[in-house]
Every structure is written in C-alpha cells, then in structure tokens.
Design a protein around this motif. Structure first.
Motif, PDB file in Angstrom:
ATOM      1  N   ARG A 102       0.829  -1.209   0.000  1.00 59.25           N
ATOM      2  CA  ARG A 102       0.000   0.000   0.000  1.00 59.25           C
ATOM      3  C   ARG A 102       0.863   1.260   0.000  1.00 59.25           C
ATOM      4  NH1 ARG A 102      -4.786   0.336   4.314  1.00 59.25           N
ATOM      5  NH2 ARG A 102      -5.414  -1.430   2.994  1.00 59.25           N
ATOM      6  N   ALA A 103       2.029   1.182   0.614  1.00 66.24           N
ATOM      7  CA  ALA A 103       2.911   2.347   0.701  1.00 66.24           C
ATOM      8  C   ALA A 103       3.564   2.695  -0.635  1.00 66.24           C
ATOM      9  CB  ALA A 103       3.999   2.097   1.741  1.00 66.24           C
ATOM     10  N   ARG A 104       3.589   1.735  -1.578  1.00 69.27           N
ATOM     11  CA  ARG A 104       4.224   1.949  -2.877  1.00 69.27           C
ATOM     12  C   ARG A 104       5.653   2.477  -2.712  1.00 69.27           C
ATOM     13  NH1 ARG A 104       0.911  -1.139  -4.545  1.00 69.27           N
ATOM     14  NH2 ARG A 104      -0.562  -0.802  -6.253  1.00 69.27           N
ATOM     15  N   THR A 105       6.456   1.703  -1.986  1.00 73.19           N
ATOM     16  CA  THR A 105       7.855   2.069  -1.764  1.00 73.19           C
ATOM     17  C   THR A 105       8.663   1.848  -3.043  1.00 73.19           C
ATOM     18  OG1 THR A 105       7.654   1.419   0.553  1.00 73.19           O
ATOM     19  CG2 THR A 105       9.882   1.608  -0.331  1.00 73.19           C
ATOM     20  N   VAL A 106       9.644   2.712  -3.277  1.00 70.82           N
ATOM     21  CA  VAL A 106      10.453   2.639  -4.497  1.00 70.82           C
ATOM     22  C   VAL A 106      11.332   1.392  -4.485  1.00 70.82           C
ATOM     23  CG1 VAL A 106      12.273   3.764  -5.846  1.00 70.82           C
ATOM     24  CG2 VAL A 106      10.445   5.133  -4.813  1.00 70.82           C
ATOM     25  N   VAL A 107      11.310   0.669  -5.578  1.00 72.38           N
ATOM     26  CA  VAL A 107      12.214  -0.462  -5.803  1.00 72.38           C
ATOM     27  C   VAL A 107      13.433   0.011  -6.588  1.00 72.38           C
ATOM     28  CG1 VAL A 107      12.487  -2.709  -6.922  1.00 72.38           C
ATOM     29  CG2 VAL A 107      10.339  -2.139  -5.767  1.00 72.38           C
ATOM     30  N   CYS A 108      13.204   0.822  -7.609  1.00 72.78           N
ATOM     31  CA  CYS A 108      14.310   1.330  -8.421  1.00 72.78           C
ATOM     32  C   CYS A 108      13.871   2.578  -9.179  1.00 72.78           C
ATOM     33  CB  CYS A 108      14.795   0.262  -9.398  1.00 72.78           C
ATOM     34  SG  CYS A 108      16.275   0.747 -10.332  1.00 72.78           S
ATOM     35  N   ALA A 109      14.760   3.572  -9.193  1.00 74.86           N
ATOM     36  CA  ALA A 109      14.508   4.806  -9.930  1.00 74.86           C
ATOM     37  C   ALA A 109      15.615   5.056 -10.948  1.00 74.86           C
ATOM     38  CB  ALA A 109      14.393   5.992  -8.972  1.00 74.86           C
ATOM     39  N   GLY A 110      16.194   3.978 -11.457  1.00 79.69           N
ATOM     40  CA  GLY A 110      17.258   4.096 -12.439  1.00 79.69           C
ATOM     41  C   GLY A 110      18.550   3.472 -11.957  1.00 79.69           C
ATOM     42  N   VAL A 111      19.524   3.395 -12.849  1.00 80.77           N
ATOM     43  CA  VAL A 111      20.805   2.767 -12.531  1.00 80.77           C
ATOM     44  C   VAL A 111      21.958   3.727 -12.775  1.00 80.77           C
ATOM     45  CG1 VAL A 111      19.989   0.435 -13.011  1.00 80.77           C
ATOM     46  CG2 VAL A 111      20.995   1.778 -14.867  1.00 80.77           C
ATOM     47  N   ASN A 112      23.052   3.462 -12.092  1.00 77.71           N
ATOM     48  CA  ASN A 112      24.281   4.212 -12.314  1.00 77.71           C
ATOM     49  C   ASN A 112      25.452   3.315 -11.968  1.00 77.71           C
ATOM     50  OD1 ASN A 112      25.950   6.353 -13.005  1.00 77.71           O
ATOM     51  ND2 ASN A 112      24.721   7.857 -11.886  1.00 77.71           N
ATOM     52  N   ALA A 113      26.654   3.775 -12.285  1.00 78.61           N
ATOM     53  CA  ALA A 113      27.863   3.008 -11.995  1.00 78.61           C
ATOM     54  C   ALA A 113      28.480   3.493 -10.698  1.00 78.61           C
ATOM     55  CB  ALA A 113      28.870   3.161 -13.136  1.00 78.61           C
ATOM     56  N   GLY A 114      28.941   2.546  -9.872  1.00 73.81           N
ATOM     57  CA  GLY A 114      29.646   2.898  -8.653  1.00 73.81           C
ATOM     58  C   GLY A 114      31.085   3.282  -8.949  1.00 73.81           C
ATOM     59  N   LEU A 115      31.774   3.760  -7.926  1.00 74.45           N
ATOM     60  CA  LEU A 115      33.154   4.201  -8.101  1.00 74.45           C
ATOM     61  C   LEU A 115      34.068   3.074  -8.544  1.00 74.45           C
ATOM     62  CD1 LEU A 115      33.554   6.589  -5.035  1.00 74.45           C
ATOM     63  CD2 LEU A 115      33.178   7.205  -7.429  1.00 74.45           C
ATOM     64  N   ARG A 116      33.717   1.844  -8.187  1.00 80.91           N
ATOM     65  CA  ARG A 116      34.526   0.689  -8.576  1.00 80.91           C
ATOM     66  C   ARG A 116      33.988  -0.002  -9.828  1.00 80.91           C
ATOM     67  NH1 ARG A 116      35.988  -2.278  -2.796  1.00 80.91           N
ATOM     68  NH2 ARG A 116      36.990  -0.457  -1.813  1.00 80.91           N
ATOM     69  N   GLY A 117      33.034   0.621 -10.483  1.00 78.73           N
ATOM     70  CA  GLY A 117      32.531   0.066 -11.732  1.00 78.73           C
ATOM     71  C   GLY A 117      31.351  -0.846 -11.580  1.00 78.73           C
ATOM     72  N   GLY A 118      30.854  -1.037 -10.365  1.00 81.20           N
ATOM     73  CA  GLY A 118      29.689  -1.888 -10.161  1.00 81.20           C
ATOM     74  C   GLY A 118      28.400  -1.206 -10.579  1.00 81.20           C
ATOM     75  N   ARG A 119      27.350  -1.980 -10.645  1.00 84.52           N
ATOM     76  CA  ARG A 119      26.044  -1.461 -11.052  1.00 84.52           C
ATOM     77  C   ARG A 119      25.215  -1.138  -9.811  1.00 84.52           C
ATOM     78  NH1 ARG A 119      21.066  -3.734 -11.631  1.00 84.52           N
ATOM     79  NH2 ARG A 119      19.706  -3.032 -13.332  1.00 84.52           N
ATOM     80  N   LEU A 120      24.694   0.079  -9.753  1.00 86.90           N
ATOM     81  CA  LEU A 120      23.900   0.522  -8.623  1.00 86.90           C
ATOM     82  C   LEU A 120      22.463   0.790  -9.063  1.00 86.90           C
ATOM     83  CD1 LEU A 120      26.332   3.167  -7.056  1.00 86.90           C
ATOM     84  CD2 LEU A 120      26.097   0.758  -6.422  1.00 86.90           C
ATOM     85  N   GLU A 121      21.492   0.287  -8.297  1.00 92.92           N
ATOM     86  CA  GLU A 121      20.091   0.629  -8.503  1.00 92.92           C
ATOM     87  C   GLU A 121      19.731   1.718  -7.495  1.00 92.92           C
ATOM     88  OE1 GLU A 121      17.623  -2.839  -8.428  1.00 92.92           O
ATOM     89  OE2 GLU A 121      18.450  -3.608 -10.312  1.00 92.92           O
ATOM     90  N   LEU A 122      19.253   2.828  -7.986  1.00 89.81           N
ATOM     91  CA  LEU A 122      19.053   4.006  -7.156  1.00 89.81           C
ATOM     92  C   LEU A 122      17.638   4.088  -6.593  1.00 89.81           C
ATOM     93  CD1 LEU A 122      20.838   6.685  -9.402  1.00 89.81           C
ATOM     94  CD2 LEU A 122      21.833   5.105  -7.737  1.00 89.81           C
TER      95      LEU A 122
END
Length: 223
Positions: A102-122
């Motif tokens: 019911r709260a409709r909490t965010v799961v993902c609002a896009g992706v970006n790269a971390g400082l070490r090159g990993g994939r981050l879901e924002l």
C-alpha cells in the motif's frame, strides 16, 4: 507473471502502440493473444540480452518501452514519459518502479555506476513521493522497466549483448551518455513490480561480464 503483465498492458496500453513478447520457445499463447500481441520465438536457450535485442530490432515505433514479466501498469502510466520525449536530446526515461504494498515504496529509480565500476540501482526504499528522488542522478533506466528513443539505441548499435543481462541496461545508458544524450526520471510514470525475474548466470559469467563492462567504460566510471 508474464500473463499478469500482459493483461495489465493490454488493458491500459496507449493508442497506436504494438506489444511484442520475445521468448525462447517457452510460451504457447494459451489465451490466443496473437491478434493483439506479436510473439517473437527464438531458439531455446537464447540469452535474455538477445531476446531484448531481437524485440527492439523488430519494433516499429519511435519509442520503445521495456517491461519485464512481474510488472503491472495502470491507466496513463506512459503519459509523463512521452511528454518528456518532446526534448530531442533525451534518449531515455526512467519510470518509477515501486513495490506492490500500500505504501508503494520505491524499488528502483534508475541505474548508475559505482566508483569501482559496479552497477547501482538508485532510490531503493524511498517513499514514492519523497523529495529525495529529485536529487538522484541515474545514468539511465533499469531494464526491468525502461523507455528508449529507438533512433538513439540505433546510434549505439542496438541493445548491448556482450556484457550479460546484469550490465546491459547500464552499458546502454553510459554509451548513450557518451554520445551526449540525456536521461530523465518520470516520477508519475509508475510501474508496480510484483515479482522479479532472477538473472541466471554463473559466477564466472558474472565476473567476466563485469570485467567487460568495466573495460568498455573505465574512463567514464573513473571520471
């Protein structure tokens, strides 16, 4: 989950749109939706990135919307994204992916790269109306649900298939950014994620794909 997703899309789809479903010989269309859906059958065992690449290649619209099984949508969910695409410099739009509580909490609002090159879901865990969403800077959308300008994808050679399913969306985002394209977050274009398809890749494949991604974008990641 695929059928629930299809029902929501067919119920609420915009005018003048086509619905394509690529699959690796695993769907028999039990509800006879072939008059409304283009089923694209590829050989069994075809990788997920190749399924997406095939669908994007076959799409005929100026804009494409990736939507994974397990997602559900409501009336007008594409409206804000389509408004944003009036900016010709915009290649991608991130919908706001929320959970089914019911709260409709965010799961993902896009992706970006971390400082070490990993994939981050924002944005994970934020309220869907949080002011903090405005401060996020996604490089592009996640392939769970994503909007693309098809001509922009053509400029980078189509959907990336060399870095595996985990990194394909971020690879596309960073390649588009390198060409000067922009991305936007459409907070009112919401997609409910009820179940998430797990990417089945071995530890070796994941490590190999991560290395490939880093080598392709090392200067962008480190800058």
């Amino acid at each position: 989950s695929l059928e629930d997703t299809l029902v929501s899309v067919l119920t609420h789809r915009p005018e003048r749109c086509e619905v394509l479903v690529p699959h690796a010989g695993s769907y028999g269309d039990p509800y006879e939706l072939h008059d409304e859906v283009r089923f694209l059958e590829l050989p069994a065992g075809t990788a997920g990135t190749m399924l997406v690449a095939k669908a994007l290649k076959m799409a005929r619209g100026s804009f494409v919307h990736l939507l994974s099984p397990g997602c559900e949508v409501a009336e007008g969910w594409c409206d804000q994204a389509m408004e944003y695409f009036q900016d010709d410099a915009l290649a991608t739009v991130c919908p706001l992916i929320v959970d089914d509580t019911r709260a409709r909490t965010v799961v993902c609002a896009g992706v970006n790269a971390g400082l070490r090159g990993g994939r981050l879901e924002l944005g994970r865990g934020l309220a869907s109306d949080s002011n903090k969403l405005a401060r996020l800077q996604p490089a592009g959308p996640t392939a769970i649900a994503a909007y693309y300008r098809r001509a922009a994808l053509a400029h980078i050679g189509g959907w990336p298939t060399a870095v595996g399913s985990e990194f394909a969306d971020l690879d596309a985002a960073m390649s588009l950014a390198r060409l000067g394209y922009k991305n936007a977050l459409a907070r009112d274009s919401q997609v409910v994620l009820r179940s998430r398809v797990k990417v089945r890749e071995s530890a070796f494949a994941r490590s190999r794909n991560a290395e490939r991604f880093f080598l392709r974008h090392r200067f962008s990641v480190l800058s």
